[in-house]
Write an enzyme that holds these catalytic residues in place. Structure first.
Site, PDB file in Angstrom:
ATOM      1  N   HIS A  93       0.830  -1.208   0.000  1.00 42.32           N
ATOM      2  CA  HIS A  93       0.000   0.000   0.000  1.00 42.32           C
ATOM      3  C   HIS A  93       0.864   1.258   0.000  1.00 42.32           C
ATOM      4  CE1 HIS A  93      -2.261   3.181   2.236  1.00 42.32           C
ATOM      5  NE2 HIS A  93      -3.106   2.929   1.246  1.00 42.32           N
ATOM      6  N   GLU A  96       1.941   1.799  -3.434  1.00 42.18           N
ATOM      7  CA  GLU A  96       0.838   2.340  -4.243  1.00 42.18           C
ATOM      8  C   GLU A  96       0.839   3.873  -4.189  1.00 42.18           C
ATOM      9  OE1 GLU A  96      -3.406   3.687  -3.363  1.00 42.18           O
ATOM     10  OE2 GLU A  96      -3.294   1.557  -2.853  1.00 42.18           O
ATOM     11  N   HIS A  97       1.026   4.426  -2.996  1.00 41.19           N
ATOM     12  CA  HIS A  97       1.100   5.883  -2.857  1.00 41.19           C
ATOM     13  C   HIS A  97       2.298   6.458  -3.614  1.00 41.19           C
ATOM     14  CE1 HIS A  97      -1.711   7.061   0.593  1.00 41.19           C
ATOM     15  NE2 HIS A  97      -1.954   5.777   0.398  1.00 41.19           N
ATOM     16  N   GLU A 173      -3.663   7.762   7.073  1.00 39.67           N
ATOM     17  CA  GLU A 173      -4.684   6.847   6.553  1.00 39.67           C
ATOM     18  C   GLU A 173      -4.952   5.716   7.541  1.00 39.67           C
ATOM     19  OE1 GLU A 173      -5.814   4.434   2.443  1.00 39.67           O
ATOM     20  OE2 GLU A 173      -3.986   5.649   2.542  1.00 39.67           O
TER      21      GLU A 173
END
Length: 473
Positions: A93, A96-97, A173
């Site tokens: 994740h 992904e950023h 997040e």
């Protein structure tokens, strides 16, 4: 960035109590409304799915929908949080950023500004077994979307300063998710059922693992998992397959990403993992107004053919306002606002769960009702009227879920990545309508006949927590 809602698939397990039932060979016909729909009568919402495998092992699948003015382009990577070691938890994740932070050709602002300038939308999501990057644009702007997304996937710089800047965003997040107990309880349930394993750990990682990740470790993870053999390109909308293939090939070749001409695509994940957890209870004390509860059992993998029967069962139990759990818990007794059942399927295992959000002092009453209903259905099955409604609901949601180019792109991309083949809407409707009452009763005995486990987030007293074992006895 967004994360996918928990993947829906279906449950498997040891056989429960054998009960004889009638109507063993009748299938459940689709309601007339669905039999007459465009998908049921004439095929998918779009045209046929076409596939090309480029040198280097890169797969490109497209579906043409000539009567729309948009197109969605995505790239699916065969990597998710289950590919992480404990020390790398959250790396997929985090990466992904970082792919949005700049390439050799574009800055982070360029990436977003070019898509914004044509009124498009761009995003990504990370799941336990895959990651997807996509852009939805006007059909005339599809070449731009292809160029931008391919550039991100092949040319990301992953600079140290971007890693440090984005670390705070990822931590925020995580904090945002932890502030939403209705979401967080599903991560707790995965941990309850799957333990400290790659599938049991959170997709986002933890504060500790994110703070410990370095630029070099993330860059190595990127190089290992983002070569063309692990990628599927998917596009749906008003497009031409050969043109998309040419544009994708040009973008990947310009980045030097197709150098190994003899490479073969990596196939779908396989395995036969079994979940043996039963009777586990995990409680996370939070000062929330509601208690958030998931009661569940091991489920079916996404390749198990019984998943169609389980999908019908789940729809009848907790899939809508007429479902058994909604009627018993909310409509008749007013004990909760939100109650539903769901399935999560992975390559080699799955989960089946019932979620309820209610006041803490009502937890035990709600759990008793849910457990009684699950036990009753496990022993006696569902009546034909419930099953007909469930088939209609599942068929309708399947068709309605394919009504835009983004949904079609997701469908064909995930189909190629996770199954290595495509299933048309007609095929899916056929599988749903072929489910018999005995199929559902058999799955109900096997799945619901298991001893459940329980996850709870909320401000329960010590006495309330001590009584939770009753729900899984």
């Amino acid at each position: 960035m967004t994360r996918t809602p928990r993947t829906t698939a279906r449950p498997a397990s040891p056989a429960g109590r054998a009960v004889a039932h009638a109507h063993s060979s009748r299938s459940l016909p689709l309601p007339a409304a669905h039999r007459g729909s465009r998908a049921a009568a004439g095929g998918d919402p779009g045209g046929a799915v076409r596939k090309t495998v480029l040198p280097g092992g890169l797969r490109v699948v497209t579906q043409s929908v000539p009567d729309v003015r948009s197109a969605t382009f995505g790239i699916w990577a065969r990597v998710g949080s289950r590919d992480e070691t404990p020390a790398l938890n959250g790396a997929t994740h985090y990466l992904e950023h970082l792919l949005f932070k700049g390439t050799r050709r574009r800055s982070a602002l360029d990436i977003s500004a070019e898509i914004d300038a044509v009124g498009g939308e761009m995003n990504a999501f990370t799941a336990k077994e895959f990651t997807c990057y996509y852009a939805r644009v006007l059909d005339t702007d599809l070449p731009l979307a292809i160029d931008v997304v391919c550039d991100m996937l092949t040319g990301s710089l992953i600079r140290s300063e971007d890693v440090e800047a984005e670390r705070g965003v990822v931590l925020e997040e995580i904090a945002m998710t932890e502030d939403d107990p209705g979401d967080c309880v599903h991560d707790l349930f995965a941990r309850t059922m799957l333990g400290d394993t790659p599938l049991g750990r959170p997709v986002l990682g933890t504060n500790e693992t994110i703070n410990a990740l370095t630029r070099d470790r993330i860059a190595r993870f990127y190089r290992r998992h983002y070569d063309p053999t692990h990628l599927v390109v998917a596009a749906a909308g008003n497009l031409d397959h050969d043109t998309v293939v040419r544009q994708v090939r040009e973008a990947f070749e310009a980045a030097g990403a197709l150098a190994d001409a003899g490479a073969e695509p990596v196939g779908p994940r396989t395995g036969a993992r079994r979940i043996r957890t039963a009777g586990r209870v995990e409680v996370l004390d939070r000062g929330t107004e509601q208690a958030h509860v998931v009661l569940g059992v091991p489920g079916l993998s996404r390749t198990d053919e019984r998943r169609w029967a389980l999908g019908v069962l789940s729809a009848a139990l907790g899939g809508g306002m007429s479902s058994r759990l909604f009627q018993e818990v909310r409509e008749k007794r007013g004990l909760a606002y939100s109650v539903y059942s769901y399935t999560s399927g992975f390559a080699d295992c799955g989960l089946f769960g019932v979620y309820v959000g209610c006041r803490p002092n009502l937890v035990h009453d709600v759990l008793k009702i849910c457990r009684d209903e699950l036990d009753h259905v496990a022993e006696h099955g569902l009546d034909d009227e419930e099953l007909r409604r469930a088939v209609g609901q599942l068929a309708g949601s399947t068709v309605l879920g394919m009504e835009d180019t983004g949904a079609l792109m997701n469908h064909i991309g995930k189909g190629e990545l996770c199954w290595g083949r495509q299933m048309s809407v007609d095929d899916m409707l056929g599988r749903i309508s072929a489910v018999t009452p005995d199929d559902v009763r058999s799955v109900a005995r096997e799945i619901l006949g298991q001893r459940p486990s329980l996850s709870v987030i909320g401000p329960l007293t010590d006495r309330q927590s001590a009584r939770l074992d009753e729900a899984v006895a």
